[in-house]
Design a protein around this motif. Sequence first.
Motif, short mmCIF file in Angstrom:
data_model
loop_
_atom_site.label_atom_id
_atom_site.label_comp_id
_atom_site.label_asym_id
_atom_site.label_seq_id
_atom_site.Cartn_x
_atom_site.Cartn_y
_atom_site.Cartn_z
N GLY A 134 0.84 -1.20 0.00
CA GLY A 134 0.00 0.00 0.00
C GLY A 134 0.87 1.24 0.00
N VAL A 135 0.37 2.25 -0.68
CA VAL A 135 1.16 3.47 -0.87
C VAL A 135 0.87 4.48 0.22
N GLU A 136 1.92 5.12 0.71
CA GLU A 136 1.77 6.27 1.62
C GLU A 136 2.00 7.54 0.82
N ASP A 149 5.79 3.06 -1.19
CA ASP A 149 5.17 1.82 -0.71
C ASP A 149 6.20 1.10 0.17
N PRO A 150 6.07 1.21 1.48
CA PRO A 150 7.10 0.65 2.38
C PRO A 150 7.26 -0.86 2.21
N SER A 151 6.17 -1.54 1.87
CA SER A 151 6.27 -2.99 1.70
C SER A 151 7.15 -3.33 0.49
N GLY A 195 7.89 7.29 4.27
CA GLY A 195 6.71 6.44 4.09
C GLY A 195 6.61 5.38 5.18
N ARG A 196 7.78 4.79 5.50
CA ARG A 196 7.82 3.78 6.57
C ARG A 196 7.40 4.37 7.90
N GLN A 197 7.89 5.55 8.18
CA GLN A 197 7.59 6.16 9.48
C GLN A 197 6.14 6.60 9.57
#
Length: 258
Positions: A134-136, A149-151, A195-197
């Motif tokens: 999923g996109v942040e 997209d952190p994944s 994005g991860r944070q």
Amino acid sequence: MIVITRFAPSPTGYLHLGHVRNAIEVWNFAREHGGKVLLRIEDHDRQRSKPAFEAAIREDLAWLGFAPDAEVPRQSERDAAYREVLSGLVAQGLVYGCTCTRAEIINSHYEGTCRNLTIGLRPDVGWRIRIEPGVELFDDLRIGPQQQDPSAQCGDLLIRDRLGNWTYQWAATIDDYLQGVTHVIRGEDLLDSTGRQIRLARLAGRPEPATFLHHALIMRSPGKKLSKSDGDTGIRELRARGFSREDVTSMALHGPPR
Ligand code: GLU
Ligand code: ZN
């Protein structure tokens, strides 16, 4: 809204021009917005953090004239807070133990090897959070709209390592959330972490993400980034060579002497 930002050095080395550039950006932003600067010592890596580095960082900051409005607890004292937030995620089944070594993780993307192995959250294994695709989206105040997209970037995130250290991503995210940091001002070398944070903060229960501004890095010459290994960027050395506070500030904005 009151603007709260932070200066968050890791005491794993001396203050260098990159830190000074960041400090200038952080304090200027706070001043322009009538906000506050928190000082946070990011000593989450207990093996690499040294009291001597911390003392030197404080001394150099004071010499440069950067005074924080408040200091928050150092990360090595935040174990209870990090565990408390984590317990909510554990209850949702989002956290698992991982025995993979760094060598098994290619290009810093974790393939989820241990995802379904039900390795418990033992103190001697890594702890990871499931990160679904999923996109942040976020709007960087300097660089503009971003999507990450952190994944796809890194897979399930390591939040605690096998030595029992909380990771930078987890510690900084939980601190920014619980300490009420509204604006994160940092160098553009950290843009990929954002994005991860944002994702981690949402999983941790933060209702609205922080706002981010990633500033430019100092250039040695056009197109060539300054690196710590350039050697002459340590504030201690520059002071010893007789440069003034104004000289050092100017180098942090325009690059060191060539
Ligand atoms: N302790 C981190 C560093 O010095 C802070 C990064 C951040 O501002 O999020 O690189
Ligand atoms: Zn694993």
